[in-house]
Design a protein around this motif. Structure first.
Motif, PDB file in Angstrom:
ATOM      1  N   VAL A 146      59.328  34.150  65.572  1.00  0.00           N
ATOM      2  CA  VAL A 146      59.834  32.862  66.047  1.00  0.00           C
ATOM      3  C   VAL A 146      59.666  31.792  64.976  1.00  0.00           C
ATOM      4  O   VAL A 146      60.557  30.957  64.760  1.00  0.00           O
ATOM      5  CB  VAL A 146      59.131  32.437  67.354  1.00  0.00           C
ATOM      6  N   LYS A 147      58.547  31.814  64.295  1.00  0.00           N
ATOM      7  CA  LYS A 147      58.313  30.859  63.203  1.00  0.00           C
ATOM      8  C   LYS A 147      59.426  30.961  62.155  1.00  0.00           C
ATOM      9  O   LYS A 147      59.966  29.944  61.691  1.00  0.00           O
ATOM     10  CB  LYS A 147      56.959  31.125  62.566  1.00  0.00           C
ATOM     11  N   LYS A 148      59.798  32.186  61.805  1.00  0.00           N
ATOM     12  CA  LYS A 148      60.871  32.383  60.831  1.00  0.00           C
ATOM     13  C   LYS A 148      62.200  31.858  61.343  1.00  0.00           C
ATOM     14  O   LYS A 148      62.988  31.255  60.587  1.00  0.00           O
ATOM     15  CB  LYS A 148      60.985  33.870  60.487  1.00  0.00           C
ATOM     16  N   LEU A 149      62.469  32.063  62.625  1.00  0.00           N
ATOM     17  CA  LEU A 149      63.716  31.575  63.218  1.00  0.00           C
ATOM     18  C   LEU A 149      63.784  30.050  63.164  1.00  0.00           C
ATOM     19  O   LEU A 149      64.826  29.476  62.847  1.00  0.00           O
ATOM     20  CB  LEU A 149      63.842  32.049  64.669  1.00  0.00           C
ATOM     21  N   VAL A 150      62.662  29.403  63.496  1.00  0.00           N
ATOM     22  CA  VAL A 150      62.626  27.942  63.479  1.00  0.00           C
ATOM     23  C   VAL A 150      62.796  27.425  62.051  1.00  0.00           C
ATOM     24  O   VAL A 150      63.574  26.494  61.786  1.00  0.00           O
ATOM     25  CB  VAL A 150      61.310  27.429  64.101  1.00  0.00           C
ATOM     26  N   GLU A 151      62.082  28.031  61.116  1.00  0.00           N
ATOM     27  CA  GLU A 151      62.149  27.575  59.722  1.00  0.00           C
ATOM     28  C   GLU A 151      63.519  27.842  59.105  1.00  0.00           C
ATOM     29  O   GLU A 151      63.956  27.095  58.219  1.00  0.00           O
ATOM     30  CB  GLU A 151      61.047  28.250  58.911  1.00  0.00           C
ATOM     31  N   ALA A 152      64.195  28.881  59.587  1.00  0.00           N
ATOM     32  CA  ALA A 152      65.546  29.173  59.092  1.00  0.00           C
ATOM     33  C   ALA A 152      66.526  28.058  59.450  1.00  0.00           C
ATOM     34  O   ALA A 152      67.590  27.924  58.814  1.00  0.00           O
ATOM     35  CB  ALA A 152      66.041  30.499  59.654  1.00  0.00           C
ATOM     36  N   GLU A 153      66.174  27.262  60.456  1.00  0.00           N
ATOM     37  CA  GLU A 153      67.004  26.116  60.846  1.00  0.00           C
ATOM     38  C   GLU A 153      66.602  24.841  60.108  1.00  0.00           C
ATOM     39  O   GLU A 153      67.107  23.763  60.416  1.00  0.00           O
ATOM     40  CB  GLU A 153      66.905  25.890  62.363  1.00  0.00           C
ATOM     41  N   GLY A 154      65.668  24.978  59.155  1.00  0.00           N
ATOM     42  CA  GLY A 154      65.231  23.823  58.388  1.00  0.00           C
ATOM     43  C   GLY A 154      64.224  22.953  59.105  1.00  0.00           C
ATOM     44  O   GLY A 154      63.971  21.813  58.704  1.00  0.00           O
ATOM     45  N   ARG A 155      63.602  23.507  60.151  1.00  0.00           N
ATOM     46  CA  ARG A 155      62.639  22.752  60.926  1.00  0.00           C
ATOM     47  C   ARG A 155      61.222  23.255  60.674  1.00  0.00           C
ATOM     48  O   ARG A 155      61.028  24.389  60.240  1.00  0.00           O
ATOM     49  CB  ARG A 155      62.936  22.830  62.432  1.00  0.00           C
ATOM     50  N   LYS A 156      60.239  22.426  60.957  1.00  0.00           N
ATOM     51  CA  LYS A 156      58.842  22.804  60.771  1.00  0.00           C
ATOM     52  C   LYS A 156      58.371  23.615  61.974  1.00  0.00           C
ATOM     53  O   LYS A 156      58.685  23.282  63.126  1.00  0.00           O
ATOM     54  CB  LYS A 156      57.975  21.563  60.613  1.00  0.00           C
ATOM     55  N   ALA A 157      57.623  24.683  61.711  1.00  0.00           N
ATOM     56  CA  ALA A 157      57.057  25.524  62.772  1.00  0.00           C
ATOM     57  C   ALA A 157      55.567  25.671  62.537  1.00  0.00           C
ATOM     58  O   ALA A 157      55.130  26.011  61.434  1.00  0.00           O
ATOM     59  CB  ALA A 157      57.727  26.886  62.791  1.00  0.00           C
ATOM     60  N   VAL A 158      54.788  25.407  63.575  1.00  0.00           N
ATOM     61  CA  VAL A 158      53.332  25.524  63.507  1.00  0.00           C
ATOM     62  C   VAL A 158      52.898  26.554  64.537  1.00  0.00           C
ATOM     63  O   VAL A 158      53.313  26.497  65.699  1.00  0.00           O
ATOM     64  CB  VAL A 158      52.658  24.171  63.812  1.00  0.00           C
ATOM     65  N   LEU A 159      52.063  27.505  64.132  1.00  0.00           N
ATOM     66  CA  LEU A 159      51.556  28.538  65.033  1.00  0.00           C
ATOM     67  C   LEU A 159      50.126  28.230  65.442  1.00  0.00           C
ATOM     68  O   LEU A 159      49.305  27.841  64.607  1.00  0.00           O
ATOM     69  CB  LEU A 159      51.571  29.913  64.363  1.00  0.00           C
ATOM     70  N   ILE A 160      49.825  28.419  66.713  1.00  0.00           N
ATOM     71  CA  ILE A 160      48.435  28.345  67.164  1.00  0.00           C
ATOM     72  C   ILE A 160      48.243  29.355  68.293  1.00  0.00           C
ATOM     73  O   ILE A 160      48.946  29.319  69.294  1.00  0.00           O
ATOM     74  CB  ILE A 160      48.031  26.911  67.596  1.00  0.00           C
ATOM     75  N   ASP A 161      47.328  30.288  68.088  1.00  0.00           N
ATOM     76  CA  ASP A 161      47.068  31.317  69.089  1.00  0.00           C
ATOM     77  C   ASP A 161      45.796  30.974  69.857  1.00  0.00           C
ATOM     78  O   ASP A 161      44.979  30.172  69.413  1.00  0.00           O
ATOM     79  CB  ASP A 161      46.948  32.699  68.437  1.00  0.00           C
ATOM     80  N   GLY A 162      45.664  31.601  71.022  1.00  0.00           N
ATOM     81  CA  GLY A 162      44.470  31.375  71.818  1.00  0.00           C
ATOM     82  C   GLY A 162      44.770  31.354  73.295  1.00  0.00           C
ATOM     83  O   GLY A 162      45.931  31.354  73.722  1.00  0.00           O
ATOM     84  N   ASP A 163      43.711  31.344  74.084  1.00  0.00           N
ATOM     85  CA  ASP A 163      43.788  31.474  75.529  1.00  0.00           C
ATOM     86  C   ASP A 163      43.824  30.108  76.201  1.00  0.00           C
ATOM     87  O   ASP A 163      42.858  29.343  76.136  1.00  0.00           O
ATOM     88  CB  ASP A 163      42.577  32.278  76.021  1.00  0.00           C
ATOM     89  N   LEU A 164      44.937  29.811  76.868  1.00  0.00           N
ATOM     90  CA  LEU A 164      45.104  28.509  77.520  1.00  0.00           C
ATOM     91  C   LEU A 164      44.253  28.356  78.772  1.00  0.00           C
ATOM     92  O   LEU A 164      44.209  27.264  79.358  1.00  0.00           O
ATOM     93  CB  LEU A 164      46.578  28.286  77.871  1.00  0.00           C
ATOM     94  N   ARG A 165      43.564  29.409  79.188  1.00  0.00           N
ATOM     95  CA  ARG A 165      42.611  29.251  80.294  1.00  0.00           C
ATOM     96  C   ARG A 165      41.468  28.334  79.910  1.00  0.00           C
ATOM     97  O   ARG A 165      40.815  27.741  80.765  1.00  0.00           O
ATOM     98  CB  ARG A 165      42.041  30.617  80.707  1.00  0.00           C
ATOM     99  N   ASN A 166      41.238  28.222  78.624  1.00  0.00           N
ATOM    100  CA  ASN A 166      40.131  27.429  78.102  1.00  0.00           C
ATOM    101  C   ASN A 166      40.581  25.980  77.910  1.00  0.00           C
ATOM    102  O   ASN A 166      41.458  25.703  77.087  1.00  0.00           O
ATOM    103  CB  ASN A 166      39.680  28.026  76.759  1.00  0.00           C
ATOM    104  N   PRO A 167      40.002  25.033  78.644  1.00  0.00           N
ATOM    105  CA  PRO A 167      40.415  23.633  78.490  1.00  0.00           C
ATOM    106  C   PRO A 167      40.295  23.118  77.061  1.00  0.00           C
ATOM    107  O   PRO A 167      41.129  22.345  76.602  1.00  0.00           O
ATOM    108  CB  PRO A 167      39.475  22.873  79.432  1.00  0.00           C
TER     109      PRO A 167
END
Length: 285
Positions: free
Chosen positions: A83-104
């Motif tokens: 997905v990051k590559k797809l976004v960047e291919a459109e000339g836009r910035k893509a930031v990745l952040i992984d982790g569990d959203l159960r954690n506030p």
């Protein structure tokens, strides 16, 4: 009219949380069909569950409309990097952040990272979800019930609460509800209950944030062909997924993207507190 695959689908099963590569047929995220027109030029968006399925299609559409994207995901690194590559291919910035959203604290970290990289948040798409199927209430453990609520509704609260101070007037929060908000599937009792809560949360938050100029809406998808399906549904249900709606097929993630674009579009400034159904013809009251 586009030619979309119809059930029965090939036998398939994969472990949670599921990946795009193992889907047969592969979901359509709009790579070859969605054309942007600058509706979101310069906007900054946070999308949870953006590695696959609906979130992936929305990320691609937003990028093609001119937005920079923070891609929040659990641990599906290969999908997220695609997905990051797809976004960047459109000339836009893509930031990745992984982790569990159960954690506030992780929810707050997602928002902090977006503010650090983008300076503000114009669009928050609360899309990440957990589901599992059970035929009897006795089979649903306390832990499973709690997990479903923590991912599906608690995280929306934590994310929205953290994001609002960084959202200027004209911003939008878009939540993913479900046809199950209105017509609950009994084998998805926990999931369906949280989706009803999301529908209510959306309406209440829209009223609360109206004085700040922030719109809050939801999209209620019907059956959509995503990794969540092949990793959580019984095999027979997967094989015949989507057969129950009038169109007699599952929707594709790309078919949801335009609803999310419309709700994020600044020209939709009078649309707030709404739930937009995209259900394949199944009524939503």
């Amino acid at each position: 009219m586009l030619d979309h695959p119809k059930p029965p689908y090939p036998d398939q099963k994969q472990p949670m949380p599921g990946t795009t590569a193992k889907m047969d047929p592969r979901p359509d995220h709009g790579e070859s069909s969605y054309r942007g027109s600058g509706k979101l030029k310069g906007k900054k968006a946070v999308i949870t569950g953006a590695d696959s399925g609906i979130g992936r299609a929305v990320a691609l559409a937003y990028a093609r409309e001119g937005a920079d994207i923070l891609i929040s995901y659990l641990n599906e690194h290969d999908d997220a990097h695609e997905v990051k590559k797809l976004v960047e291919a459109e000339g836009r910035k893509a930031v990745l952040i992984d982790g569990d959203l159960r954690n506030p604290d992780h929810c707050r970290s997602v928002i902090s990272r977006a503010v650090q990289d983008f300076g503000r948040i114009d669009i928050l798409v609360n899309n990440a979800a957990h589901q599992a199927t059970f035929k009897d209430i006795a089979d649903i453990s306390d832990e499973e019930w709690q997990l479903t609520f923590e991912v599906n509704i608690y995280a929306m609260f934590y994310l929205a609460k953290a994001a609002v101070p960084h959202m200027p007037p004209g911003s939008a929060i878009i939540n993913t509800a479900s046809i199950n908000s209105d017509m609950p599937n009994p084998i998805l009792l926990a999931y369906a209950t949280t989706k009803g809560a999301i529908h209510n949360f959306t309406g209440g938050l829209a009223q609360m944030l109206a004085p700040k100029g922030i719109r809050v809406n939801a999209v209620a998808p019907g059956p959509i062909w995503t990794p969540l399906i092949s990793s959580t549904m019984p095999e027979d249900a997967v094989k015949n997924f989507g057969k129950q709606v009038p169109l007699k097929r599952a929707g594709q993630p790309a078919e949801l993207a335009t609803a999310y674009v419309m709700l994020a579009d600044p020209l939709s400034s009078f649309t707030s507190g709404a739930t937009v159904p995209v259900t394949g013809g199944k009524p939503f009251l």
